[in-house]
Design a protein around this motif. Sequence first.
Motif, PDB file in Angstrom:
ATOM      1  N   SER A  76       0.832  -1.190   0.000  1.00 15.44           N
ATOM      2  CA  SER A  76       0.000   0.000   0.000  1.00 15.44           C
ATOM      3  C   SER A  76       0.869   1.244   0.000  1.00 15.44           C
ATOM      4  CB  SER A  76      -0.914   0.004   1.231  1.00 15.44           C
ATOM      5  OG  SER A  76      -1.589   1.236   1.342  1.00 15.44           O
ATOM      6  N   PHE A  77       0.671   2.092  -0.995  1.00 10.07           N
ATOM      7  CA  PHE A  77       1.368   3.371  -1.067  1.00 10.07           C
ATOM      8  C   PHE A  77       0.333   4.467  -1.241  1.00 10.07           C
ATOM      9  CE2 PHE A  77       2.996   6.722  -3.941  1.00 10.07           C
ATOM     10  CZ  PHE A  77       3.933   7.290  -3.094  1.00 10.07           C
ATOM     11  N   ARG A  78       0.287   5.366  -0.296  1.00  5.49           N
ATOM     12  CA  ARG A  78      -0.643   6.480  -0.375  1.00  5.49           C
ATOM     13  C   ARG A  78       0.169   7.768  -0.485  1.00  5.49           C
ATOM     14  NH1 ARG A  78      -3.144   2.894  -1.527  1.00  5.49           N
ATOM     15  NH2 ARG A  78      -5.013   1.989  -0.583  1.00  5.49           N
ATOM     16  N   PRO A  79       0.098   8.461  -1.625  1.00  8.22           N
ATOM     17  CA  PRO A  79       0.876   9.695  -1.798  1.00  8.22           C
ATOM     18  C   PRO A  79       0.627  10.674  -0.646  1.00  8.22           C
ATOM     19  CG  PRO A  79      -0.155   9.051  -3.859  1.00  8.22           C
ATOM     20  CD  PRO A  79      -0.727   8.156  -2.802  1.00  8.22           C
ATOM     21  N   LEU A  83       8.966  14.259   2.048  1.00  9.71           N
ATOM     22  CA  LEU A  83      10.098  14.335   1.129  1.00  9.71           C
ATOM     23  C   LEU A  83      10.917  13.055   1.142  1.00  9.71           C
ATOM     24  CD1 LEU A  83      11.809  15.932  -0.864  1.00  9.71           C
ATOM     25  CD2 LEU A  83      13.040  16.930   1.090  1.00  9.71           C
ATOM     26  N   ARG A  84      11.110  12.466   2.323  1.00  8.85           N
ATOM     27  CA  ARG A  84      11.909  11.237   2.414  1.00  8.85           C
ATOM     28  C   ARG A  84      11.251  10.095   1.644  1.00  8.85           C
ATOM     29  NH1 ARG A  84      13.329  11.680   8.895  1.00  8.85           N
ATOM     30  NH2 ARG A  84      14.953  13.279   8.696  1.00  8.85           N
ATOM     31  N   LEU A  85       9.928  10.026   1.706  1.00  6.20           N
ATOM     32  CA  LEU A  85       9.223   8.984   0.963  1.00  6.20           C
ATOM     33  C   LEU A  85       9.392   9.171  -0.539  1.00  6.20           C
ATOM     34  CD1 LEU A  85       7.280   6.624   0.628  1.00  6.20           C
ATOM     35  CD2 LEU A  85       5.372   8.219   0.973  1.00  6.20           C
ATOM     36  N   TRP A  86       9.276  10.401  -1.033  1.00  6.03           N
ATOM     37  CA  TRP A  86       9.409  10.645  -2.464  1.00  6.03           C
ATOM     38  C   TRP A  86      10.838  10.391  -2.948  1.00  6.03           C
ATOM     39  CZ3 TRP A  86       5.373  10.603  -5.405  1.00  6.03           C
ATOM     40  CH2 TRP A  86       4.139  10.986  -4.887  1.00  6.03           C
ATOM     41  N   LEU A  87      11.830  10.775  -2.158  1.00  3.15           N
ATOM     42  CA  LEU A  87      13.219  10.489  -2.541  1.00  3.15           C
ATOM     43  C   LEU A  87      13.460   8.981  -2.558  1.00  3.15           C
ATOM     44  CD1 LEU A  87      15.123  13.263  -0.537  1.00  3.15           C
ATOM     45  CD2 LEU A  87      14.705  13.173  -3.010  1.00  3.15           C
ATOM     46  N   TYR A 276      13.557   3.742   4.559  1.00  2.11           N
ATOM     47  CA  TYR A 276      12.203   4.191   4.864  1.00  2.11           C
ATOM     48  C   TYR A 276      11.430   3.017   5.461  1.00  2.11           C
ATOM     49  CZ  TYR A 276       8.009   7.038   4.515  1.00  2.11           C
ATOM     50  OH  TYR A 276       6.893   7.789   4.829  1.00  2.11           O
ATOM     51  N   PRO A 277      10.543   3.289   6.437  1.00  4.87           N
ATOM     52  CA  PRO A 277       9.807   2.185   7.055  1.00  4.87           C
ATOM     53  C   PRO A 277       8.721   1.615   6.151  1.00  4.87           C
ATOM     54  CG  PRO A 277       9.090   4.283   7.974  1.00  4.87           C
ATOM     55  CD  PRO A 277      10.256   4.582   7.079  1.00  4.87           C
ATOM     56  N   ALA A 278       8.731   0.305   6.003  1.00  6.47           N
ATOM     57  CA  ALA A 278       7.658  -0.412   5.309  1.00  6.47           C
ATOM     58  C   ALA A 278       6.926  -1.226   6.369  1.00  6.47           C
ATOM     59  CB  ALA A 278       8.216  -1.312   4.216  1.00  6.47           C
ATOM     60  N   LYS A 279       5.756  -0.752   6.757  1.00  5.72           N
ATOM     61  CA  LYS A 279       5.041  -1.403   7.853  1.00  5.72           C
ATOM     62  C   LYS A 279       4.508  -2.761   7.411  1.00  5.72           C
ATOM     63  CE  LYS A 279       1.102   0.381   9.336  1.00  5.72           C
ATOM     64  NZ  LYS A 279       0.187   1.264  10.094  1.00  5.72           N
ATOM     65  N   GLY A 280       4.851  -3.770   8.176  1.00  5.48           N
ATOM     66  CA  GLY A 280       4.359  -5.109   7.917  1.00  5.48           C
ATOM     67  C   GLY A 280       3.448  -5.567   9.043  1.00  5.48           C
ATOM     68  N   LEU A 322       3.703   1.815   2.931  1.00  4.81           N
ATOM     69  CA  LEU A 322       4.619   2.947   2.955  1.00  4.81           C
ATOM     70  C   LEU A 322       3.804   4.156   3.406  1.00  4.81           C
ATOM     71  CD1 LEU A 322       6.518   2.261  -0.387  1.00  4.81           C
ATOM     72  CD2 LEU A 322       7.327   1.824   1.922  1.00  4.81           C
ATOM     73  N   SER A 323       3.742   4.333   4.714  1.00  8.53           N
ATOM     74  CA  SER A 323       2.828   5.334   5.265  1.00  8.53           C
ATOM     75  C   SER A 323       3.421   6.050   6.475  1.00  8.53           C
ATOM     76  CB  SER A 323       1.506   4.669   5.648  1.00  8.53           C
ATOM     77  OG  SER A 323       1.733   3.581   6.541  1.00  8.53           O
TER      78      SER A 323
END
Length: 417
Positions: A76-79, A83-87, A276-280, A322-323
């Motif tokens: 799941s990726f929610r825009p 900035l860290r997520l986009w980089l 970057y954290p990927a929540k599982g 990715l949230s």
Amino acid sequence: MKIAVLGSGIIGTATAWWLLQAGHEVVVIDRQSGPAQEASRANGCQISVSHSEPWANPQAPLQLLKWLFQKNAPLSFRPRFDLRLWLWGLAFLRECLPGRQAPNIQAMVRLAEYSRRTLQAMRADLGIEYNHLERGILTFYRDAGEFETSQKAAGLMRNFGVDRRIVSTDEIMQIEPALIPARSFIVGGDYTAEDETGDVYLFTTALAERARRAGAEFRFSTRVSRLLTEGGRIQGVELIDPEGLYQTLTADAYVAALGSDTLRLVAPLGVPCNVYPAKGYSATFDIVDSDAAPTVSLTDSAHKVVYTRIGKQIRMAGTAELSGYSRALNTIRCDNMLAQARDLFPNALDFATVRFWSGLRPSTPSNVPLIGRTRISNLYMNTGHGTLGWTMGAGSGRALADLISGKSPEPDFPFLG
């Protein structure tokens, strides 16, 4: 040397253990009340060399685009304005280029195989009990197209020495009879007999206790506030103790093994750390019918979840969000995992007493972890292992201890510095 290890998950605890074996004085700092309380607490429990492949591959961008509009998508990726997520996302797209997949897989496989050997030796030497099983990992596919596509990565792994062999539906039923009721929607799979499973929490807490007995100091419920620099070196680490008071700890070298929080610690120093954290998520079920529950660890490729037997329980784990840094449970995901488990093993598990959990996996765009010396001479990193922290933990700790001790690590891996 005196070395401060920041973080006591499997990565930090293994690093501390191997630093002790090399003759160093070690102090471990963690904000939790004990070891392995965050990403190492309740993960999928697979030591999966066969899954040492990056999320980033040539097919990933289109797949992610499809998942963008699905509430129950495996990733799941929610825009959002982060900035860290986009980089991180831009770097991820770069790693999807065709020429990046093979070298990333090669690096991950070499470290994972070394780590599995290291873990096996530690198990024999230390006698740690952690519900480990050596029955391999079986991946099954529900879609013929996905099954065919997956074999490219599996072929690369076989080229690098991983015996991830293709198996038919009939062979799948022989390897794991608990899947017989689901036979109608399984089109094929692959199986790696050398892979293992085990409870990372049990192992890490036992290893921390052995490290404490061997002379390591553990300071729990202690927050790392910042790293203090002067003259291009770390001069100390600012801590907030359990009473809320500030302290400064000094050492000769420092290891940042804080998982997803490593970035926030080193970024003010200008140290690159694209993690970057990927929540599982995981769901733990009690077994009510042992014969109907799997004994071989399973990966359901379509749903991106795994099932692992740990003692008298089944641990189901997977998905990714990715949230940001929140660990809040998404009830839609929890309900979806419960439905998937019920579909596969309707009579095997106690669905009324399921325990849900979430953890933040520290992920790099390439899935290749960051291990080694940073641009600051006495600061080291050991982070970015994503879903493979348990798979790579023992070897990552040993390799970094070698680097800090001035030795060449055994695995051929792109270590930092």
